[in-house]
Each structure stands twice: as structure tokens, then as C-alpha cells.
Design an enzyme around this catalytic site. Structure first.
Site, PDB file in Angstrom:
ATOM      1  CE  LYS A  38       3.221  40.302 -58.423  1.00 49.27           C
ATOM      2  NZ  LYS A  38       3.351  39.409 -59.758  1.00 49.27           N
ATOM      3  NE  ARG A 110       4.221  33.616 -67.600  1.00 44.76           N
ATOM      4  CZ  ARG A 110       4.155  32.905 -68.613  1.00 44.76           C
ATOM      5  NH1 ARG A 110       5.172  32.446 -69.086  1.00 44.76           N
ATOM      6  NH2 ARG A 110       3.039  31.868 -68.900  1.00 44.76           N
ATOM      7  CB  CYS A 134       8.895  33.816 -60.805  1.00 46.06           C
ATOM      8  SG  CYS A 134       8.348  35.070 -59.515  1.00 46.06           S
ATOM      9  NE  ARG A 139       5.170  31.251 -64.926  1.00 47.51           N
ATOM     10  CZ  ARG A 139       5.688  32.265 -64.147  1.00 47.51           C
ATOM     11  NH1 ARG A 139       6.659  32.473 -63.327  1.00 47.51           N
ATOM     12  NH2 ARG A 139       4.343  33.136 -64.053  1.00 47.51           N
ATOM     13  CB  ILE A 141       3.381  32.217 -73.927  1.00 46.86           C
ATOM     14  CG1 ILE A 141       4.420  31.826 -75.069  1.00 46.86           C
ATOM     15  CG2 ILE A 141       4.115  32.936 -72.773  1.00 46.86           C
ATOM     16  CD1 ILE A 141       4.876  33.448 -75.738  1.00 46.86           C
ATOM     17  CG  ASP A 142       1.212  26.097 -74.584  1.00 52.33           C
ATOM     18  OD1 ASP A 142       1.703  26.637 -73.449  1.00 52.33           O
ATOM     19  OD2 ASP A 142       0.656  24.818 -74.559  1.00 52.33           O
ATOM     20  CG  ASP A 322       0.558  33.616 -56.700  1.00 47.88           C
ATOM     21  OD1 ASP A 322       0.352  34.593 -57.374  1.00 47.88           O
ATOM     22  OD2 ASP A 322       1.418  32.687 -57.370  1.00 47.88           O
ATOM     23  NE  ARG A 414       9.470  40.472 -60.464  1.00 42.84           N
ATOM     24  CZ  ARG A 414       8.771  39.360 -60.566  1.00 42.84           C
ATOM     25  NH1 ARG A 414       9.633  38.237 -60.766  1.00 42.84           N
ATOM     26  NH2 ARG A 414       7.801  39.239 -61.619  1.00 42.84           N
TER      27      ARG A 414
HETATM   28  C1  EPZ Z   1      -0.296  34.368 -62.988  1.00 43.66           C
HETATM   29  O1  EPZ Z   1       0.663  33.921 -63.804  1.00 43.66           O
HETATM   30  C2  EPZ Z   1       0.248  35.354 -61.853  1.00 43.66           C
HETATM   31  N1  EPZ Z   1       1.118  36.218 -62.231  1.00 43.66           N
HETATM   32  C3  EPZ Z   1       1.356  34.315 -60.853  1.00 43.66           C
HETATM   33  O2  EPZ Z   1       1.529  34.961 -59.865  1.00 43.66           O
HETATM   34  C4  EPZ Z   1       0.084  33.079 -60.373  1.00 43.66           C
HETATM   35  O3  EPZ Z   1       1.174  32.052 -59.729  1.00 43.66           O
HETATM   36  C5  EPZ Z   1      -0.616  32.430 -61.738  1.00 43.66           C
HETATM   37  O4  EPZ Z   1      -1.208  33.418 -62.430  1.00 43.66           O
HETATM   38  C6  EPZ Z   1      -1.341  31.286 -61.235  1.00 43.66           C
HETATM   39  O5  EPZ Z   1      -2.295  31.764 -60.360  1.00 43.66           O
HETATM   40  C7  EPZ Z   1       0.554  37.214 -62.797  1.00 43.66           C
HETATM   41  O6  EPZ Z   1      -0.869  37.630 -62.779  1.00 43.66           O
HETATM   42  C8  EPZ Z   1       1.282  38.578 -63.242  1.00 43.66           C
HETATM   43  P1  EPZ Z   1      -0.975  30.636 -65.725  1.00 43.66           P
HETATM   44  P2  EPZ Z   1       0.492  33.241 -65.239  1.00 43.66           P
HETATM   45  O7  EPZ Z   1      -0.979  31.019 -67.055  1.00 43.66           O
HETATM   46  O8  EPZ Z   1      -0.513  33.835 -65.970  1.00 43.66           O
HETATM   47  C9  EPZ Z   1       1.011  26.719 -67.484  1.00 43.66           C
HETATM   48  C10 EPZ Z   1       3.189  35.796 -58.360  1.00 43.66           C
HETATM   49  O9  EPZ Z   1       4.067  35.286 -57.650  1.00 43.66           O
HETATM   50  N2  EPZ Z   1       0.775  27.586 -68.879  1.00 43.66           N
HETATM   51  O10 EPZ Z   1      -2.331  30.653 -64.894  1.00 43.66           O
HETATM   52  O11 EPZ Z   1       1.789  33.016 -65.946  1.00 43.66           O
HETATM   53  C11 EPZ Z   1       1.876  27.598 -66.466  1.00 43.66           C
HETATM   54  O12 EPZ Z   1       3.347  26.963 -66.956  1.00 43.66           O
HETATM   55  C12 EPZ Z   1       3.082  35.131 -59.601  1.00 43.66           C
HETATM   56  O13 EPZ Z   1       2.711  36.843 -58.221  1.00 43.66           O
HETATM   57  C13 EPZ Z   1       0.897  26.895 -69.961  1.00 43.66           C
HETATM   58  O14 EPZ Z   1       1.325  25.604 -69.863  1.00 43.66           O
HETATM   59  O15 EPZ Z   1      -0.003  31.706 -64.789  1.00 43.66           O
HETATM   60  C14 EPZ Z   1       1.810  27.030 -65.194  1.00 43.66           C
HETATM   61  O16 EPZ Z   1       2.136  25.896 -65.071  1.00 43.66           O
HETATM   62  C15 EPZ Z   1       3.711  33.776 -59.914  1.00 43.66           C
HETATM   63  N3  EPZ Z   1       0.876  27.318 -71.132  1.00 43.66           N
HETATM   64  C16 EPZ Z   1       0.157  27.052 -65.290  1.00 43.66           C
HETATM   65  O17 EPZ Z   1      -0.006  26.993 -66.649  1.00 43.66           O
HETATM   66  C17 EPZ Z   1       0.395  28.869 -71.256  1.00 43.66           C
HETATM   67  O18 EPZ Z   1       0.366  29.405 -72.320  1.00 43.66           O
HETATM   68  C18 EPZ Z   1      -0.573  28.462 -64.801  1.00 43.66           C
HETATM   69  O19 EPZ Z   1      -0.087  29.216 -65.352  1.00 43.66           O
HETATM   70  C19 EPZ Z   1       0.346  29.691 -69.948  1.00 43.66           C
HETATM   71  C20 EPZ Z   1       0.445  28.864 -68.916  1.00 43.66           C
END
Ligand code: EPZ
Length: 433
Positions: A38, A110, A134, A139, A141-142, A322, A414
Site C-alpha cells: 500500500k 494522508r 489515521c 501529522r 507537513i512542515d 506500522d 483501507r
Molecule cells: C508514512 O507516513 C506511511 N504512510 C505510514 O504508514 C508510516 O507509519 C510512516 O510513513 C512512517 O513509516 C504512507 O506511506 C501512506 P512520516 P508519513 O512523514 O509519510 C513527522 C500506515 O499505517 N513529520 O515519515 O506520514 C510525523 O508527524 C501508515 O500504513 C513531521 O513532523 O510518515 C511523524 O511523527 C500510518 N513533519 C514522523 O515525522 C512532516 O512534514 C514520521 O512521519 C512530516 C512528518
């Protein structure tokens, strides 16, 4: 199946139902084929916006999130055709009709944020409402926006929408404050059509990022270093098309490995990339579970109650966040006290109250969970709070004594394709309510 249930049950594919009924206590036995990932297919679908040529994706699982992303891309003007039986998805972004992503799909998923990078790269603008998905933390996006700004994009916030514009993205040297998967993916896609090369330092190394990089490479951009913290991208002026086979889903594989372990079963997983699961296999072995591995298969054989362990979630190749909820279910039945430290998301414990309703002894302290293992859990009525929490409750119910009723099945659908029917094929007593 107990006759006490008065819910009309069917073992059909479960589309449209909102309750899963599980009778626990049956060890899972047999073999199961792992489906496409996914979290690889979603960014790759977004990357189809980069080119006007046709792309064909194979091993695309039939998931709610894939349907949501398809609806989002169709809204933008992309031709999208999915064949369930062959699990093949054909996309062609001949023309982009609008750069505005509607509230509906974005609120539900997301991964919608992943269209910003490719839309900016191809069209010079994007308008998207703040993402949903979720409820496992704020979450933000900064990191996405900071990296895109370094490439020349500017952003305004209006009426809950992010409006992004960049007459022409230019390559940049970007260092991420955190190895964010989504930010790395957005920047890779933006860099594919930018003016000049881009380097991303402290990039995420997840296999999903590597698969996206391979797809972008196929379109004609040259991506080097994917899977390491330093990725470089040389853009392409006229991206092409082609065929790409999505990697197997390591999180689905890990979920099924825990399903075998928690039920005391013996399950062979086929179509896996075992090296993507090194941390998971090591942790299961530490719990006393036997794992036989070959490069593309894993056999999991439980050997009595698991042992308690310490577990810390980390970016890849560390233990994946995950799979934290699923392991918490397993450790609720372990011999001894386990400690989980969730370092990736600040609130990924929404599944704890439901596990406690099943009798689990779990104490939360900030980002840590202390789990006192018990010889048994009790079946109960519970609610899936999110995708992986829902999977954890399903696994706990398969091991529990008695009957469980799991609400919120839409969360599970999902991210898992036909999970209940595949678990039933392994002997699980699961019925769609
Ligand atoms: C991806 O989410 C996955 N989703 C998530 O899987 C997975 O848990 C995560 O990566 C970590 O491996 C998809 O690929 C669709 P991150 P993502 O950006 O990209 C913080 C599932 O169950 N952060 O690596 O959103 C954020 O808040 C899902 O399949 C910022 O602070 O994860 C988090 O604490 C859940 N600012 C950490 O980084 C940002 O701009 C990791 O987020 C971006 C992220």
C-alpha cells in the site's frame, strides 16, 4: 459458529459490512501470498501525474486507499483503470484538468498530500485541503513544504486549503530535519522535473521510497542512492511511461507473521522480500518464535507463549511503527513484562483501550507502553481506532478465549486486501457481521 449470535452473518468479501465477528483459539495453519505494498503503490500512483505517457502498475492490491487515490487522480483528469482479477492498474495523465484536490478524498487519506510535489513539478501549482488519514498524531507537513520551498515553491493558506505555486521548480540541496517518508517522496517527485539536480540528505530509506525511486527512474529521471540517507535526482525533460511491478507489502507480511505467532500457528508467507523484514524477524525470534527464511518466503512457527521483549519503533531499517500495535497484541500474551517505545508518532496508542477491554494489562507513560503479559485474553466488543490498531484487535481476537465483535472495519479495509477471507483460509473463525 456459536448460535448465540443474532447478526446476519456471511463469509462474503465483507464489502459494506461494519462488524467482524471472531471466535478465538484456533492456531492458523497453511500458506498465504503477500500482496503489493500500500505504502509503495500510493506514492507511485501520485507520481503518474509527472508524465503524459501511459504507466501500467502490477501487483496493485484492491484497497480502499487505492480506490481513494484513484478517485483523486480521476478528479485531476488522470485516466485510471483498475482490473481486480489481474491486480493491474493503468494510469495516464494526458492532461491535468484541475490542480485542486477536493476535500473528500484528502480528508480520508494522508497520502493525498503526495500530489503536491508532482503537481508543482508538472503544472507549477497545486491546491489541496490539509490532509487527513489515521488519527495517530498531528501529522504535520512542515518538512514537505520546507523542502519544496527550497526548490522555489511558495505557499499560502486560504479557507483550509494550501495553495502552492512555483513557476519552475529548481533543483536544490535539501537536508531533512527528520527522515520523513512522505516528505522524501514528495521531494523525489518534485525533483524529477525540476531545473537542475537535487540532493536530499537525511532522506527516508524505507523500501517504499526505493520502489518510488525505481518508478521515477523508469520515467526517465536518474535517481541514485535511494535506500540510503543521501539521494540524488537528475531530472528528465520529457518523462516517458512504462510498466512497474509494486514490491510486496512488508507491513502486511509482518501482520500475518504476528497472526501466526499469536495463535500458536504455523504459516508460510510467499511473495515477500525477507530482507525488508529483518528487524521484525529478529524481534519475533527474540520472543521465542521460530522463523525460517528464504529470500522470498518466511515460515513462522510459534513455540508456546512468547517471551517478553523491549521494542522501540524507528525509521527503516529499524522496527517499523506500522507493526507496533500488532506486536503489542502479541506481547499482551507474553511471559513477562514488555516495554514498547513509540518514537515515530506521538499518539499511536489508540488501540490500547480496546486491548484492555480484552483483558490486556497495559500501562502508558508518555510515548512508552508497559505490557504485563497474561496467559489469555478474553473476547470482547471493541472498536478499531485506525488501520493498524484495527489489525492488532483482529489478531488479539484470533487468540482470545471466546467471541469478539470488532467495529470500524472500514479502517482495516483501507490497508489490507481481503484480510478476513485470507485469515479464514488459514483456519481463522472470522465472520462478516
Ligand atoms: C508514512 O507516513 C506511511 N504512510 C505510514 O504508514 C508510516 O507509519 C510512516 O510513513 C512512517 O513509516 C504512507 O506511506 C501512506 P512520516 P508519513 O512523514 O509519510 C513527522 C500506515 O499505517 N513529520 O515519515 O506520514 C510525523 O508527524 C501508515 O500504513 C513531521 O513532523 O510518515 C511523524 O511523527 C500510518 N513533519 C514522523 O515525522 C512532516 O512534514 C514520521 O512521519 C512530516 C512528518
Amino acid at each position: 459458529m456459536p448460535d448465540s449470535w443474532n447478526i446476519k452473518l456471511s463469509s462474503a468479501g465483507g464489502v459494506g459490512v461494519s462488524v467482524i465477528l471472531v471466535e478465538g483459539g484456533v492456531p492458523l495453519m497453511g500458506k498465504v501470498r503477500i500482496k503489493g505494498a500500500k505504502n509503495a503503490v500510493l506514492p507511485i500512483m501520485a507520481a503518474s501525474l509527472l508524465s503524459a505517457e501511459k504507466v501500467v502498475l502490477e501487483e496493485v492490491p484492491d484497497l480502499e486507499d487505492v480506490r481513494t487515490m484513484s478517485r483523486l487522480l480521476r478528479h485531476l483528469g488522470v485516466e485510471v483503470f483498475y482490473d481486480c482479477s489481474s491486480e493491474r492498474l493503468v494510469l495516464q495523465a494526458r492532461r491535468i484538468m484541475t490542480c485542486t484536490a477536493p476535500y473528500g478524498p484528502v480528508r480520508r487519506m494522508r497520502a493525498s498530500i503526495l500530489i503536491i510535489g508532482p503537481l508543482l513539478a508538472r503544472m507549477g501549482r497545486a491546491r489541496i485541503s490539509l490532509p487527513g488519514g489515521c488519527a495517530i498524531g498531528s501529522r504535520p507537513i512542515d518538512l514537505h513544504l520546507k523542502g519544496l520551498a527550497a526548490m522555489g515553491a511558495s505557499f499560502t493558506m486560504k479557507n483550509g486549503y494550501i495553495e502552492a505555486s512555483a513557476p519552475k521548480l529548481r533543483g536544490a540541496n535539501i537536508c531533512l530535519d527528520y527522515p520523513s517518508v512522505g516528505a522524501t517522496e514528495n521531494l523525489l517527485m518534485a525533483a524529477a522535473l525540476a531545473e537542475g539536480p537535487t540532493t536530499i540528505e537525511n532522506a527516508a530509506a524505507e523500501p517504499d521510497v526505493v520502489d518510488l525511486a525505481a518508478f521515477i527512474d523508469m520515467l526517465g529521471a536518474k535517481v541514485r542512492g535511494a535506500g540510503t540517507p543521501r539521494i540524488s535526482v537528475h531530472p528528465v525533460a520529457s518523462p516517458g511511461g512504462g510498466k512497474h511491478r509494486v514490491i510486496p507489502d512488508r507491513i502486511e507480511a509482518g501482520t500475518l507473521m504476528v497472526a501466526a505467532a499469536i495463535t500458536g500457528g504455523d504459516v508460510l508467507l510467499e511473495n515477500v522480500i525477507s530482507r525488508h523484514l529483518t528487524a521484525v524477524t529478529a524481534k519475533l525470534r527474540e520472543c521465542g518464535v521460530h522463523v525460517d527464511e528464504s529470500p522470498d518466503s518466511l515460515r513462522v512457527v510459534a513455540r508456546g507463549r512468547s517471551r517478553a521483549v523491549e521494542l522501540k519503533t524507528m525509521p527503516y531499517p529499524g522496527f517499523p511503527t506500522d507493526l507496533q500495535p500488532q506486536f503489542m497484541a502479541l506481547l499482551s500474551l507474553a511471559r513477562g513484562t514488555s516495554v514498547i517505545a513509540e518514537t515515530v508518532f506521538e499518539r499511536r496508542y489508540l488501540h490500547v483501550p480496546s486491548l484492555q477491554r480484552m483483558g490486556a494489562r497495559i500501562h502508558l507513560e508518555g510515548r512508552s507502553a508497559i505490557i504485563t503479559g497474561l496467559p489469555a485474553l478474553q473476547g470482547a466488543t471493541v472498536h478499531a481506532p485506525d488501520l493498524r490498531g484495527g489489525a492488532a484487535l483482529l489478531l488479539a481476537a484470533l487468540a482470545a478465549r471466546g467471541v469478539s465483535e470488532i467495529h470500524g472495519v472500514r479502517h482495516i479495509r483501507r490497508g489490507y486486501s481481503r484480510l478476513t477471507s485470507r485469515l479464514r483460509a488459514l483456519g481463522g473463525r472470522i465472520y462478516m457481521g
